[in-house]
Design a protein around this motif. Sequence first.
Motif, PDB file in Angstrom:
ATOM      1  N   TYR B  18      18.254 -26.194  21.663  1.00  0.00           N
ATOM      2  CA  TYR B  18      18.593 -25.585  22.955  1.00  0.00           C
ATOM      3  C   TYR B  18      17.471 -25.838  23.956  1.00  0.00           C
ATOM      4  CZ  TYR B  18      19.043 -22.089  26.593  1.00  0.00           C
ATOM      5  OH  TYR B  18      19.099 -21.476  27.817  1.00  0.00           O
ATOM      6  N   ARG B  62      21.462 -29.037  28.555  1.00  0.00           N
ATOM      7  CA  ARG B  62      21.306 -27.740  27.896  1.00  0.00           C
ATOM      8  C   ARG B  62      21.137 -27.868  26.378  1.00  0.00           C
ATOM      9  NH1 ARG B  62      25.156 -25.028  30.438  1.00  0.00           N
ATOM     10  NH2 ARG B  62      23.613 -24.097  31.832  1.00  0.00           N
ATOM     11  N   TYR B  63      21.832 -28.825  25.782  1.00  0.00           N
ATOM     12  CA  TYR B  63      21.711 -29.035  24.336  1.00  0.00           C
ATOM     13  C   TYR B  63      21.331 -30.475  24.041  1.00  0.00           C
ATOM     14  CZ  TYR B  63      23.833 -24.482  23.685  1.00  0.00           C
ATOM     15  OH  TYR B  63      24.080 -23.137  23.707  1.00  0.00           O
ATOM     16  N   THR B 239      13.509 -24.478  18.789  1.00  0.00           N
ATOM     17  CA  THR B 239      14.679 -23.615  19.026  1.00  0.00           C
ATOM     18  C   THR B 239      15.657 -23.617  17.855  1.00  0.00           C
ATOM     19  OG1 THR B 239      15.873 -25.356  20.217  1.00  0.00           O
ATOM     20  CG2 THR B 239      14.565 -23.805  21.554  1.00  0.00           C
ATOM     21  N   GLU B 243      18.294 -20.592  17.105  1.00  0.00           N
ATOM     22  CA  GLU B 243      19.710 -20.934  16.940  1.00  0.00           C
ATOM     23  C   GLU B 243      20.222 -20.486  15.572  1.00  0.00           C
ATOM     24  OE1 GLU B 243      21.973 -22.276  19.100  1.00  0.00           O
ATOM     25  OE2 GLU B 243      20.467 -22.095  20.678  1.00  0.00           O
ATOM     26  N   PRO B 275      16.570 -19.185  22.688  1.00  0.00           N
ATOM     27  CA  PRO B 275      18.026 -19.105  22.508  1.00  0.00           C
ATOM     28  C   PRO B 275      18.614 -17.712  22.778  1.00  0.00           C
ATOM     29  CG  PRO B 275      17.041 -20.384  20.737  1.00  0.00           C
ATOM     30  CD  PRO B 275      15.909 -19.729  21.489  1.00  0.00           C
TER      31      PRO B 275
END
Lengths: 452, 452
Positions: B18, B62-63, B239, B243, B275
């Motif tokens: 993320y 974003r990802y 992240t 996640e 996250p």
Amino acid sequence: MERTKFILDEKDMPTRWYNILPDLPEPLPQVLHPGTKQPVTPDDLKPIFPMALIMQEFSPERYIEIPEEVQAIYRTWRPTILHRAHRLEKALDTPAKIFFKYEGTSQAGSHKPNTAVAQAYYNKKEGVKRIATETGAGQWGSALAMGCMFFDIELKVYMVKISYEQKPYRRILIETWGATVVPSPSTDTKAGRDILAQDPECTGSLGLAISEAVEDAATRDDTNYSLGSVLNHVLLHQTIIGEETRKQMEMAGEYPDIIIGCIGGGSNFAGQFLPWIRDKISGEKPDLRIICVEPKAAPTLTKGPYAYDFGDVAGLTPLLKMYTLGHTFIPSPIHAGGLRYHGMAPIICHLYNLGLIEARAEYQIPVFEAGVKFARTEGIITAPEPCHNVKVAIDEALKCKESGESKNILIAHSGHGHFDLAAYDEYLSGRMKDYEFPEDKVKEALTHLPKV
Amino acid sequence: MERTKFILDEKDMPTRWYNILPDLPEPLPQVLHPGTKQPVTPDDLKPIFPMALIMQEFSPERYIEIPEEVQAIYRTWRPTILHRAHRLEKALDTPAKIFFKYEGTSQAGSHKPNTAVAQAYYNKKEGVKRIATETGAGQWGSALAMGCMFFDIELKVYMVKISYEQKPYRRILIETWGATVVPSPSTDTKAGRDILAQDPECTGSLGLAISEAVEDAATRDDTNYSLGSVLNHVLLHQTIIGEETRKQMEMAGEYPDIIIGCIGGGSNFAGQFLPWIRDKISGEKPDLRIICVEPKAAPTLTKGPYAYDFGDVAGLTPLLKMYTLGHTFIPSPIHAGGLRYHGMAPIICHLYNLGLIEARAEYQIPVFEAGVKFARTEGIITAPEPCHNVKVAIDEALKCKESGESKNILIAHSGHGHFDLAAYDEYLSGRMKDYEFPEDKVKEALTHLPKV
């Protein structure tokens, strides 16, 4: 995606230990009283063990329920993971599949808490306030410190002096969990004082530390003794390892052809292989191979006679029928402190005598070479003891490469080597020594075998 | 049976990192070139970083997909477990629920491999043969040694001298994975030689070790540099922790009220809270509290100004807008070596400046008191850095006891303290010292802030 790990959820953790005793093809030789040389009775053991553990020692029940209080603590780290060693396989270019059941994720970094927690529980339940024990490399002492912490029991640990000095981290670990630790031989017991009078520089041995702990427990009303390996009930508690692994190998859709483990007192490896060997005893899996690995410096199964001997140096324990290097044997200071014991679990000795398991002895330098290979493929830093298993697993995987056979090799991996990095340093810097089978020392020690 | 652990199968491991950048309420202040003081361009960073990581540093996506090769190595230890600290809760007699996401089961014993493996992968993919890096307590150096081992890249580690001397085990760990390590300041770089000329007894600092590693990378064509914290792409790789935790808290049927983590460079804690903070930024969870914990000996967020500063002592790195104690600041020798950095991840500083996260500074003695409490309830020996988190979690849980509120407290637990037992020994034996906020040293260091 090829699976790397076989993970059990905590709700799928086995709830019973497996007891091999009723499934043995012949009964285990009896344990003898050190004084009378007659079979020991449960009453003989009452001064140092809680009755629940004594009953487990002789139990005819195939399965024993794990108390919910013990399960609850097991769940703080169990089930442990079964790994597939893809990278090691690839580095060896072998058609073999290598699995390893890894106990290094327990809070103590080894398999020892499996029995430590159970033993602390049963002692607590019977009102015991204090326990005395010994430790070699410190794995057992730290695990029992953790077990006693969970049940609020006072603990005193007699730690083999060479490990106490070489491995201060394990001592601190024991103290962090709230227990007291002294180097053995110590001046706190007669057994320790006697040895120190003969040899003030004595670096200790597991057998001697046992004498000190047993004496402590036998001479104090509020204190019981606790042993981290060898005895039937200890092996029983470790079967949680093999019971989990059976479920995980089933997830993998495989059955092991060869199971490999190191043996000091024998509890970790027995915990893995006992739940499998019943298939060999029953005739269902006649070709299953189980290989016990021991150090050349303490080659109990491969070089010792099968005889009655004491579990400790001072001759305070009951007599066990086992392969032995003699209870007065003081082994060479190899790094695998957990494998320096003179004797071996009677169950393992009995199975070896019956030809159901194999044994092999290894030198420590090739063992560390295998450990570094494992670290540089799987990433895991293996404790010196299970490095022995990795060595033999690599040998067997290379044989598969030659023969083209795709065997399933299962390693009993008892824990990480984060406390043993001085040994890796010695190996990597070329300072490590190998130790021959100490033939003279063993010959001398065997003259002290008790007459039965 | 109340659940103790929330376990994800490897097939449920998140496959994307993320990236907070597009979700920030205001854009991050620009990074400036140390010479021109103009915004850096990707080209400026090419001499020391692979282009894939430079692109991640500024990515508007974003990802970001985790490459399959990186996932495959993650799966050798991930997903890690989310634990419920039932025993700690009971010992505190608190209505709060305490969860901890534990990164100590990686082969290196910490969260650092999450980015080490990714960075080694991207360097390998772009043909880099050798990497130089620094390490404080040794967590980063050992993790990158493992990462480079997996991708067959040569690694040289500049290790802060005080840790090199206090923590030989981490050095050996680095060597066991095949990397080279020297104490910093070293004579291998101009930055090191300059400092040694001024102060031959200098015990080093993370900022100085960074100077050495950056100089090594910048002056050799075959070598890139790698940083274990602070930068956006490092936080991005971490992240995976948060996640996973989101999925696991969902399994628990809970959402955290307070998330607590320690910050040195900030990567572990950011990996956990980024996250989650998107829910606060979006307005969905306005009451979510995120508490950063730092040591009193290096109180960056709580005492430093928000200003442009260098990441290293010698002033070779780009200028980052961050809370800082001054790049020439050499902190007191507390045991939490990973928290002794003068600066802080720009993303964390930005969020703190925006009032989205809180900060708190703690002395090391009460921090170790909390660590021992955790060891004597949950069994886990916590590294000195996350002991800070445990301290604050206990404080918050005790507030819940007073108020009667049953809050969900989530601890970002970055790893075990098996390499830090000397610190526990110092605490248990009463030899540990506390260090005040070094006001004079910081005042002096702040006079060297670069003019922008």
